[in-house]
Design a protein around this motif. Structure first.
Motif, PDB file in Angstrom:
ATOM      1  N   VAL A 130       0.871  -1.175   0.000  1.00  0.00           N
ATOM      2  CA  VAL A 130       0.000   0.000   0.000  1.00  0.00           C
ATOM      3  C   VAL A 130       0.907   1.224   0.000  1.00  0.00           C
TER       4      VAL A 130
ATOM      5  N   THR B 192       1.923   5.007   0.192  1.00  0.00           N
ATOM      6  CA  THR B 192       1.314   6.233   0.698  1.00  0.00           C
ATOM      7  C   THR B 192       2.373   7.331   0.775  1.00  0.00           C
TER       8      THR B 192
ATOM      9  N   LEU C 201      -1.472   9.762   7.429  1.00  0.00           N
ATOM     10  CA  LEU C 201      -2.427   8.662   7.304  1.00  0.00           C
ATOM     11  C   LEU C 201      -3.742   8.954   8.015  1.00  0.00           C
TER      12      LEU C 201
ATOM     13  N   HIS D  14      -6.781   5.302   4.626  1.00  0.00           N
ATOM     14  CA  HIS D  14      -5.621   4.408   4.491  1.00  0.00           C
ATOM     15  C   HIS D  14      -5.863   3.098   5.243  1.00  0.00           C
TER      16      HIS D  14
ATOM     17  N   LEU E  66      -7.908   0.880   3.259  1.00  0.00           N
ATOM     18  CA  LEU E  66      -7.098   0.330   2.171  1.00  0.00           C
ATOM     19  C   LEU E  66      -6.256  -0.844   2.674  1.00  0.00           C
ATOM     20  N   ILE E  67      -5.676  -0.696   3.853  1.00  0.00           N
ATOM     21  CA  ILE E  67      -4.846  -1.750   4.441  1.00  0.00           C
ATOM     22  C   ILE E  67      -5.694  -2.976   4.784  1.00  0.00           C
TER      23      ILE E  67
ATOM     24  N   VAL F  20       3.292  -1.108   4.091  1.00  0.00           N
ATOM     25  CA  VAL F  20       2.814   0.258   3.852  1.00  0.00           C
ATOM     26  C   VAL F  20       4.043   1.150   3.701  1.00  0.00           C
TER      27      VAL F  20
ATOM     28  N   ASP G  71       2.436   8.562  12.124  1.00  0.00           N
ATOM     29  CA  ASP G  71       1.838   7.609  11.184  1.00  0.00           C
ATOM     30  C   ASP G  71       2.165   6.173  11.570  1.00  0.00           C
TER      31      ASP G  71
ATOM     32  N   SER H  62      -8.781  12.196   2.549  1.00  0.00           N
ATOM     33  CA  SER H  62      -7.553  12.621   1.893  1.00  0.00           C
ATOM     34  C   SER H  62      -6.624  13.238   2.929  1.00  0.00           C
ATOM     35  N   SER H  63      -5.321  13.087   2.731  1.00  0.00           N
ATOM     36  CA  SER H  63      -4.352  13.715   3.623  1.00  0.00           C
ATOM     37  C   SER H  63      -4.496  15.232   3.593  1.00  0.00           C
TER      38      SER H  63
END
Length: 280
Positions: A26, A28, A32, A36, A39-40, A52, A77, A186-187
């Motif tokens: 993943v 990035t 995070l 995220h 997604l993980i 990651v 993170d 979103s970040s």
């Protein structure tokens, strides 16, 4: 486990690969959030081991100010990921580890899929994305790599990238994760105030309206309605495009049996947000 060097990562992954474990990646750029984590979790459905990577890639920013403002909280993170799933391997290389041959962006022939939307407004962005991912795929050698559909144009570009490079990694898209207002996670959202986060729901509302109108109205009618919504808001619309999903080329006509998506980029203050949605 936090790993900073390619050498250490290779030693760790070799143990898993010798046991024929499936490796997932993943990628990035840090900062995070819950998107995220989704997604993980999605990656763990397909893989035994998930890496990651956290790396803010200089070559995909066409705006130096945007690069400088991009949030960097590697230790935070890593702790965030450990709390969520202690098994996850966190790879935090520096620029020299990733760009061992020198910091540069390679050029790729992605075709029409990068000619519009982000490709039009962010010159060189996809070449930068391709440059870093080619290197990360080579370093990690994952069986599968996972990308969110929020960046759908990027997802298709990455699938094209592995066809160009011949790298043996399966690219898997994951559904967009949204906050309580429908705003895509979103970040960049970290730079928004609580009021702005609420105002940002307009992006999701506009895409949802386009979807609800799609069967009964022309594309030009839909575009007029979306533009009207933004003219009456605090957001500044950069583009709204309806494209054929197969080639990501904007169109004003609909054809039977074709799939279409709507794409939006808009500014909320000085923060640029993007999103997209399947329309039929």
């Amino acid at each position: 486990m936090v790993i900073k060097s390619k050498e250490s990562l290779h030693k760790t992954l070799e143990i898993h690969k010798n046991k024929e474990k499936t490796i997932g990646l993943v990628p990035t750029m840090g900062a995070l959030h819950d998107g995220h984590l989704a997604l993980i979790d999605f990656a763990y459905k397909f893989c035994d081991v998930v890496v990651v990577s956290i790396f803010v890639n200089p070559t995909q920013f066409n705006n130096s100010s945007d690069l400088e403002k991009y949030p960097r909280h590697v230790e935070k993170d890593a702790a965030f990921l450990k709390k969520h799933n202690f098994k996850t391997l966190v790879f935090t290389p520096n620029v020299e580890e990733v760009y061992a041959d020198g910091l540069k962006s390679e050029s790729y022939n992605f075709g029409s899929i990068v000619d519009h939307m982000e490709g039009e407004f962010r010159a060189g962005h996809f070449d930068g994305v391709g440059s870093v991912l080619k290197r990360l795929f080579a370093i990690v050698s994952p069986d599968k790599a996972f990308f969110g559909e929020k960046d759908y144009q990027q997802l298709i570009a990455v699938k094209t990238l592995v066809n160009i490079t011949g790298q043996k990694v399966e690219i898997i898209g994951c559904p967009t994760n949204r906050n309580e207002f429908g705003l895509a996670q979103s970040s960049r959202n970290f730079r928004l105030s609580d009021t702005q986060l609420k105002e940002g729901e307009l992006i999701f509302e506009a895409l949802s309206q386009a979807k609800s109108m799609f069967d009964d109205y022309s594309i030009l009618d839909i575009e007029r309605e979306v533009n009207k919504k933004f003219q009456q808001s605090t957001l500044k619309l950069e583009y709204f495009s309806i494209v054929k999903t197969k080639d990501l080329i904007p169109t004003t006509t609909k054809e039977p049996k074709e799939a279409y998506r709507g794409f939006i980029a808009a500014f909320l203050g000085d923060v640029r947000l993007i999103d997209n949605m399947a329309l039929n």
